[in-house]
Structure formats: C-alpha cells, structure tokens
Design an enzyme around this catalytic site. Structure first.
Site, PDB file in Angstrom:
ATOM      1  N   PRO A 119       0.791  -1.228   0.000  1.00 16.54           N
ATOM      2  CA  PRO A 119       0.000   0.000   0.000  1.00 16.54           C
ATOM      3  C   PRO A 119       0.821   1.275   0.000  1.00 16.54           C
ATOM      4  CG  PRO A 119      -0.179  -1.147   2.109  1.00 16.54           C
ATOM      5  CD  PRO A 119       0.492  -2.086   1.157  1.00 16.54           C
ATOM      6  N   ASN A 120       0.339   2.204  -0.793  1.00 14.09           N
ATOM      7  CA  ASN A 120       0.847   3.583  -0.888  1.00 14.09           C
ATOM      8  C   ASN A 120       2.174   3.709  -1.623  1.00 14.09           C
ATOM      9  OD1 ASN A 120      -1.362   4.854   0.498  1.00 14.09           O
ATOM     10  ND2 ASN A 120      -0.599   3.861   2.350  1.00 14.09           N
ATOM     11  N   ARG A 141       5.672  12.669  -2.642  1.00 13.89           N
ATOM     12  CA  ARG A 141       5.778  13.304  -1.319  1.00 13.89           C
ATOM     13  C   ARG A 141       6.844  12.583  -0.507  1.00 13.89           C
ATOM     14  NH1 ARG A 141       0.486  12.219   1.167  1.00 13.89           N
ATOM     15  NH2 ARG A 141       1.504  13.048   3.002  1.00 13.89           N
ATOM     16  N   TYR A 183      11.747   8.709   1.434  1.00 14.67           N
ATOM     17  CA  TYR A 183      11.648   7.654   0.414  1.00 14.67           C
ATOM     18  C   TYR A 183      12.396   7.951  -0.886  1.00 14.67           C
ATOM     19  CZ  TYR A 183       7.950   6.001   3.507  1.00 14.67           C
ATOM     20  OH  TYR A 183       7.252   5.551   4.602  1.00 14.67           O
ATOM     21  N   ASN A 202       8.130  -5.646  -0.789  1.00 13.26           N
ATOM     22  CA  ASN A 202       7.989  -4.475   0.070  1.00 13.26           C
ATOM     23  C   ASN A 202       6.511  -4.383   0.404  1.00 13.26           C
ATOM     24  OD1 ASN A 202       7.864  -2.093   1.427  1.00 13.26           O
ATOM     25  ND2 ASN A 202       9.044  -0.906  -0.058  1.00 13.26           N
ATOM     26  N   ALA A 245       3.174  -0.722   4.823  1.00 12.57           N
ATOM     27  CA  ALA A 245       2.736  -0.745   6.228  1.00 12.57           C
ATOM     28  C   ALA A 245       2.175  -2.102   6.646  1.00 12.57           C
ATOM     29  CB  ALA A 245       1.705   0.353   6.457  1.00 12.57           C
ATOM     30  N   GLU A 295      12.570  -9.621   2.028  1.00  9.52           N
ATOM     31  CA  GLU A 295      11.826  -8.435   2.465  1.00  9.52           C
ATOM     32  C   GLU A 295      12.688  -7.198   2.198  1.00  9.52           C
ATOM     33  OE1 GLU A 295      10.971  -8.531   6.670  1.00  9.52           O
ATOM     34  OE2 GLU A 295      10.358  -6.421   6.717  1.00  9.52           O
ATOM     35  N   HIS A 351      12.855  -2.724   2.215  1.00  6.04           N
ATOM     36  CA  HIS A 351      12.288  -1.409   2.528  1.00  6.04           C
ATOM     37  C   HIS A 351      13.213  -0.339   1.991  1.00  6.04           C
ATOM     38  CE1 HIS A 351       9.233  -3.201   4.993  1.00  6.04           C
ATOM     39  NE2 HIS A 351      10.170  -3.969   5.529  1.00  6.04           N
ATOM     40  N   ARG A 369      13.120   4.862  12.561  1.00  2.75           N
ATOM     41  CA  ARG A 369      11.878   5.636  12.481  1.00  2.75           C
ATOM     42  C   ARG A 369      10.977   5.322  13.692  1.00  2.75           C
ATOM     43  NH1 ARG A 369       9.393   4.987   6.703  1.00  2.75           N
ATOM     44  NH2 ARG A 369       8.190   6.777   7.459  1.00  2.75           N
TER      45      ARG A 369
END
Ligand code: CA2
Length: 145
Positions: A10-11, A18, A23, A74, A77, A98, A100, A107
């Site tokens: 997601p996203n 943004r 990112y 990835n 969330a 996995e 990221h 974070r």
C-alpha cells in the site's frame, strides 16, 4: 527465462510525489525500470506489481510459492500489521526477500516490528531504490560455470 516477482504494498504507488526525505525522489515506475535493467543482465524476467489491497498481495505470494519463483516483497505498512501475509509466505513456501526503502529501525517504534522478517529468507532495508537491486542480486541464481 527464470522469473522473479517484485511485489509492492500500500501507498508505494505514491513514491516520488511526497516525503522525498524519507523515500527518495524516484517513482515506483523508476524503481521498476532500473530493476528490469539489472534483471536483464542476470537473465531474469521481472514480474512487477503493486496493490493497496492485502488480498492481492496474498494471492500473488501464493502463486509465486506454488510456481517455485522467488519474491522481492515491500509490503509497505502491512509489514508491521499483517499476520495474513506472513502466513501466505509460510504456507506457500515462497522464497522471499523483504525490502524497505527506508531504515524502519531509525523511524517510529511501530515500524520496528515486522511480521515478514521471521518468514523471509533475508531483509534488506535503508538503501532506497538500491534495496531492491541488492535483493535482486541476493535472489539471482549463480551463473553457470
Ligand atoms: O521504507 C519502506 O519501504 C516502507 O515499506 C514504506 C511504507 C512504510 O509504511 C513502511 O513502514 C516502510 C510506506 C510507503 C508509502 O510511501 C509513500 C511515499 C510517498 C508519499 C506517501 C507514502
């Protein structure tokens, strides 16, 4: 040609629009393009997908596991919340790295937990788009002698 699945949660479709400080400035299409370049030199076909829906990711993981094809994941969330995705990896026997973009451990505390890590072969994080490239190298079959 052996296939490798690159699954994005997601996203991640918002990349490049943004939060460049976290990112980076590349879009998901940019990441796909550089990964395809790298895969070509390794003789691999890339199946690159993104979804904002957990069930899509689960279906794609199950299919990759059934086909015996490796996955760069990835999960966005969902990494921090989804036991269902972890079960899909375990249940299908999919070989997963996995990834990221950001160093989730630097974070918020809620990003420090991953349900995926325990069922993944390995984890690569914090290198921006290069996290994907490193995962590709990790999963590429060794060259024939
Ligand atoms: O660092 C990563 O790759 C993450 O998987 C990205 C996820 C985040 O929830 C994970 O904790 C770490 C979020 C991706 C959303 O990306 C956006 C990009 C631009 C604007 C908004 C969201």
């Amino acid at each position: 040609m052996p296939s490798i699945h690159v699954l994005n949660g997601p996203n991640l479709n918002l990349l490049g629009t943004r939060e460049p400080g976290i990112y980076g400035t590349l879009t998901l299409a940019d990441i796909e393009a550089r990964l395809r370049k790298g895969a070509k030199t390794l003789g691999l076909e890339v199946i690159f997908r993104q979804s904002n829906h957990e069930g899509d990711l689960i279906g794609w993981i199950q299919a990759a596991g059934a086909a015996g094809e490796p996955v760069i994941l990835n999960a966005g969330a969902y990494t921090h919340t989804s036991i269902a995705i972890a079960d899909a990896i375990k249940g299908s026997g999919a070989r997963v790295v996995e990834v990221h973009l950001s160093n989730v451990h630097a974070r918020e505390a809620f990003r420090h937990q991953s349900h995926i890590s325990a069922v993944a072969q390995g984890v690569i994080l914090g290198f921006g788009a290069a996290s994907y490239d490193l995962a590709l190298q990790a999963l590429a079959p060794p060259p024939a002698i």
